[in-house]
Write a protein that holds these residues in place. Structure first.
Motif, short mmCIF file in Angstrom:
data_model
loop_
_atom_site.label_atom_id
_atom_site.label_comp_id
_atom_site.label_asym_id
_atom_site.label_seq_id
_atom_site.Cartn_x
_atom_site.Cartn_y
_atom_site.Cartn_z
N ARG A 1 3.58 2.43 -9.88
CA ARG A 1 4.14 3.22 -8.77
C ARG A 1 3.25 4.41 -8.43
NH1 ARG A 1 10.05 5.25 -9.78
NH2 ARG A 1 10.58 3.11 -9.27
N ALA A 2 2.88 5.18 -9.50
CA ALA A 2 2.06 6.37 -9.26
C ALA A 2 0.71 5.99 -8.65
CB ALA A 2 1.85 7.12 -10.57
N PHE A 3 0.13 4.90 -9.19
CA PHE A 3 -1.17 4.44 -8.70
C PHE A 3 -1.10 4.14 -7.20
CE2 PHE A 3 -4.01 0.74 -7.99
CZ PHE A 3 -5.21 1.35 -8.30
N CYS A 4 -0.05 3.41 -6.80
CA CYS A 4 0.06 3.03 -5.40
C CYS A 4 0.37 4.23 -4.51
CB CYS A 4 1.14 1.95 -5.23
SG CYS A 4 0.62 0.37 -5.92
N ILE A 5 1.14 5.21 -5.04
CA ILE A 5 1.43 6.39 -4.22
C ILE A 5 0.13 7.16 -3.96
CG2 ILE A 5 2.56 8.65 -4.26
CD1 ILE A 5 4.96 7.34 -5.55
N VAL A 6 -0.69 7.30 -5.03
CA VAL A 6 -1.96 8.03 -4.84
C VAL A 6 -2.83 7.33 -3.80
CG1 VAL A 6 -4.10 8.71 -5.97
CG2 VAL A 6 -1.91 9.05 -7.13
N LEU A 7 -2.99 6.01 -3.98
CA LEU A 7 -3.82 5.26 -3.03
C LEU A 7 -3.22 5.34 -1.62
CD1 LEU A 7 -5.05 2.00 -4.81
CD2 LEU A 7 -6.12 4.23 -4.64
N GLY A 8 -1.89 5.25 -1.56
CA GLY A 8 -1.22 5.32 -0.26
C GLY A 8 -1.49 6.64 0.44
N LEU A 9 -1.53 7.72 -0.36
CA LEU A 9 -1.79 9.04 0.25
C LEU A 9 -3.21 9.11 0.79
CD1 LEU A 9 0.08 11.40 -2.24
CD2 LEU A 9 0.70 10.86 0.13
N VAL A 10 -4.17 8.56 0.01
CA VAL A 10 -5.56 8.54 0.51
C VAL A 10 -5.64 7.74 1.80
CG1 VAL A 10 -7.93 7.92 -0.05
CG2 VAL A 10 -6.42 8.77 -1.85
#
Lengths: 416, 430
Positions: free
Chosen positions: B73-82
């Protein structure tokens, strides 16, 4: 729209009758050339059979001491192969009575039916200057629609077959019309769009065959459909002894419909006008974009009939491989048939005969794959008229040969 | 008959003067936003809370990097923000009526793919090196085919016969290498096989003026027929003598192959893969930086003008298409010698057609076409990975995705592609 303006170059001279037109067609090399191409194809096939035959290779080892052995071995190999092809596709000479002997011919007609239907579809696209490589995908979509109706709806005899058939044709037509729409709206080239749609259709139908939409409960996770209801199956034409079914009559009907559509109807006239010169057609008031949509839809509808034929002409369910190369063979059938109704019908019969005769060749130890080469060589020579003229020193064609009505190729200018 | 949308070609000078009051194009920003939201919301916020570990090195590697373990979840949120940041940049650029550069689109796509991998692999280990090497291996034949396609279309000959060239190359390389016991001879035979198909294509379309697409389709049918026949008539019963070529050895480059991840992916490969690394920049260099390349492009764009300045149009086309055939044939060798070894009937399995799609998806540019081929290769390998990871995404739909992407791209929904102007048109000297 002004018929006279666009029709002028396409029409035959006013004093020509149908008979003289045919005569000129023969003399100018159209039919002669086709027959020669077929001949060259079978000769190349014979060479391949000889070159790979074990007896021939053995006899070649002592060619200089006994050359007759090599020749007889070669003749033997070719006559075995093509003899088996004849017995497997036209008349089984070893049969005791006529009823059994003629069975191979009925098999040829059965195999030819979907090829004729799909070939007509591809031929239609050629006449409009479009190149429909999407036969495989359109056939699959047609098969899926027809299949869905055939085993999920339960209707009385007659009506069920009719509804399932129309569902298949309609589904394929929609899938094809999408190509025309994309071309008309965005200018996307139909070749690349149809190739992509083939793969998309394949994945989509395989996916649907793993879900309750199309899956047989007994298939155990494999992509396979349930069998069609008996009410939807194409009835056998010649009784239980022969596998030939109503699909062949549909193929004949499709051929007549194609002839009427392309040669006699207003829509077909517009199709041909766009195929000859889309710019002129536009100037003459034809909505070219709409013709693209309609033509790709109609083209796919014929291909869809081939899908219907494949699905309802069997008693068990089908898998994503139901196409079995028909969508692609249809291109060669259409090319060989010169995109005319009669030509495609005959070309479909020839290719159907090759399909029907393959097992008999296999039994005789001759690889039936040689027929693939024969087909390839035939269309290669059909596609290149100057080549076959050069080989057989035929005269240059008269102007009548180039009348667009007989042209196999889509117009080169269609894109601009 | 060109394989591209028929847009009028607007010269660069005209385009800049029109740009001031041209309508703003919102397609790319909208697409970016949609994808960023998918990653941020579906994969991230309501995504999987389990951990995913990215395995950077295999057990046999000299230098090991420990696995990176994060929650999916955290990984995808970070990538999503980028990705959201990139999407914002796209909105700004579009508002200013500026073109969205390729170097913005490509990283965006890569980020999306990483997020997808992180989401699918949650609760397990993602073998990064396997994903990348597999993708590279699967896309190698397609890259060769696509390069041949790019060269052909650049010179004005639409090459549908890539499929046949791959098949012919694969067949001849396997048989020649088996008979001569020389893998090098096999590679040469593959190239000659591809060139042979090209020669027929060139002869028919340039000399006999047959429609190029028809010749291409017919040649594919012929190559399929010939290889099928010889396979069943000869190879099947004599596979030990005729169809047992062995495979090309892996040639690790000293030191470089020890670099983690990159080393295994790029510097421990077969010669066919190295040939691809060389050929992609080489084709680009020849096309854009040499006199021959200028002539090729001139002939493909405006044969009459090229003829006027003294370029022999048909000869240029003939030899360029033949050289392109050598490259496509090498792709065939990558299918056999560079992979499984033996020839199998119909083993090209439509990869030539995919190469054709890559040509258009890559806008007739060697680099972008290669990138498109890698996309296809990755998606095929991703399907294998998703199956192993026990993903709930139906594998058939994953298989469909690259074709759908190509269709959308070709339909001009993500910017129009302009083909060389004279593709598919035979040149007849007046």
């Amino acid at each position: 729209m002004s018929q006279a303006v666009v029709d002028a170059p396409a029409s035959t001279p006013p004093n020509s009758t149908r008979g003289s037109e045919l005569l000129r067609e023969i003399l100018s090399g159209g039919i002669v050339r086709t027959l020669l191409a077929v001949l060259v194809g079978f000769v190349v096939g014979a060479v391949l059979i000889i070159a790979t035959n074990a007896d021939v290779i053995a006899a070649a080892g002592y060619f200089f001491s006994r050359p007759a052995d090599l020749i007889s071995a070669a003749l033997n190999a070719v006559s075995t192969g093509y003899g088996a092809l004849f017995r497997g596709s036209i008349y089984d000479t070893s049969a005791l009575d006529f009823a059994t002997g003629i069975r191979p011919l009925t098999e040829t007609l059965r195999f030819a039916s979907p090829l004729i239907a799909a070939g007509l579809g591809i031929a239609l696209s050629f006449r409009v200057g479009l190149f429909n490589i999407g036969g495989g995908g359109q056939l699959l979509i047609g098969a899926a629609f027809a299949g869905f109706v055939s085993f999920h709806w339960h209707l009385p005899y007659g009506l069920h077959l009719l509804v399932a058939g129309f569902a298949g044709i309609f589904g394929a037509a929609l899938w094809g019309a999408l190509v025309g729409f994309l071309k008309a709206r965005t200018g996307a080239h139909e070749v690349i769009v149809t190739i992509m749609l083939n793969y998309i259709a394949g994945s989509l139908i395989t996916f649907a065959m793993r879900t309750p939409v199309l899956q047989d409960k007994a298939a155990g996770g494999n992509p396979k459909t349930p069998p069609p209801d008996v009410t939807a199956q194409l009835p056998l034409l010649l009784g239980p002894g022969y596998a030939l079914h109503l699909g062949f009559i549909f193929a004949i009907g499709a051929t007549i419909l194609y002839w009427w559509l392309m040669e006699r109807s207003t829509v077909g006239y517009r199709f041909r006008a766009v195929g000859l010169n889309p710019d002129a057609a536009r100037t003459a008031g034809i909505n070219v974009g709409w013709v693209f949509v309609l033509a790709m839809g109609s083209s796919a509808a014929f291909v869809g009939l081939a899908g219907v034929n494949q699905v309802l002409g069997r008693v068990d369910g089908f898998t994503p491989s139901i196409d079995s190369g028909i969508g692609f063979d249809a291109i060669t059938v259409a090319l060989l048939g010169g995109s005319t109704a009669g030509g495609v019908f005959l070309a479909g019969l020839l290719f159907g005969a090759m399909k029907a005769g393959s097992p008999a060749m296999q039994i005789q130890g001759i690889s039936p794959e040689v027929l693939g080469v024969v087909q390839g060589v035939i269309v290669l020579f059909i596609a290149a008229p100057p080549l076959i003229r050069a080989i057989f020193r035929l005269p240059k064609p008269s102007l009548a040969r180039i009348t667009p009505r007989r042209r196999a190729r889509p117009s080169r200018k269609a894109q601009r | 008959m060109s394989l591209a949308p028929s847009t009028p070609v607007v010269s660069a000078a005209l385009r800049t003067t029109v740009a001031a009051d041209a309508p703003r194009k919102w397609k790319i920003p909208i697409a970016f936003t949609v994808f960023a939201l998918i990653v941020l919301v579906s994969f991230g916020i309501i995504g999987d809370s389990r951990e995913v570990s990215f395995g950077w090195s295999a057990a046999s590697d000299a230098v090991k990097i420990s696995d990176l373990t994060v929650t999916s979840r955290a990984f995808c949120i970070v990538l999503g923000l980028v990705m959201a940041a990139l999407a914002t940049a796209a909105w700004v650029l579009s508002y200013g009526r500026r073109k969205i550069p390729t170097w913005l689109i490509v990283p965006f796509g890569i980020l999306f793919v990483w997020a997808l991998v992180g989401w699918v692999g949650s609760g397990g280990r993602v073998p990064v090196e396997f994903l990348l090497t597999g993708a590279l291996a699967l896309s190698t034949p397609v890259v060769f085919g696509a390069l041949a396609g790019v060269i052909g279309e650049r010179v004005g000959v639409a090459n549908i016969a890539i499929e046949g060239q791959l098949l012919m190359g694969a067949f001849l390389s396997a048989v020649t290498a088996s008979i001569t016991h020389s893998l090098v001879a096999g590679l040469v035979a593959a190239m000659l096989g591809g060139a042979l198909v090209s020669l027929v294509l060139a002869a028919f379309s340039i000399k006999y003026l047959v429609d190029q697409i028809i010749v291409g389709v017919v040649l594919n049918a012929l190559a399929l027929g010939i290889t099928n026949f010889f396979y069943s008539a000869l190879l099947n019963n004599n596979s030990a003598t005729l169809n047992y070529p062995g495979t090309l050895p892996f040639l690790p480059i000293p030191f470089l192959s020890d670099i983690p991840i990159i080393g295994g992916v790029f510097f421990d490969q077969r010669i066919t893969t190295y040939a691809m690394f060389v050929l992609v920049p080489l084709v680009w260099f020849v096309l854009y930086k040499t006199r021959w390349g200028l002539r090729i492009r001139a002939v493909g764009e405006h044969p009459l003008a090229a003829d006027t300045v003294g370029i022999n149009v048909n000869r240029t086309r003939f030899w360029t298409v033949t050289v392109a055939g050598l490259i496509a044939g090498l792709g065939g060798a990558a299918l056999t010698l560079g992979s499984v070894g033996a020839f199998v009937r119909e083993m090209s399995a439509g990869q030539g057609y995919i190469a054709l799609a890559c040509v258009i998806l890559g806008r007739w540019n060697p680099w972008l076409a290669t990138l498109a081929a890698l996309l296809f290769g990755f998606s095929r390998n991703f399907r294998i990975f998703a199956g192993q990871a026990g993903s709930t995404i139906p594998p058939d739909l994953i298989a469909m995705t690259p074709y759908l992407v190509t269709l959308i791209a070709v339909a001009g929904l993500v910017g129009r592609a302009v083909a060389p102007a004279a593709v598919g048109k035979p040149y007849v000297k007046a």
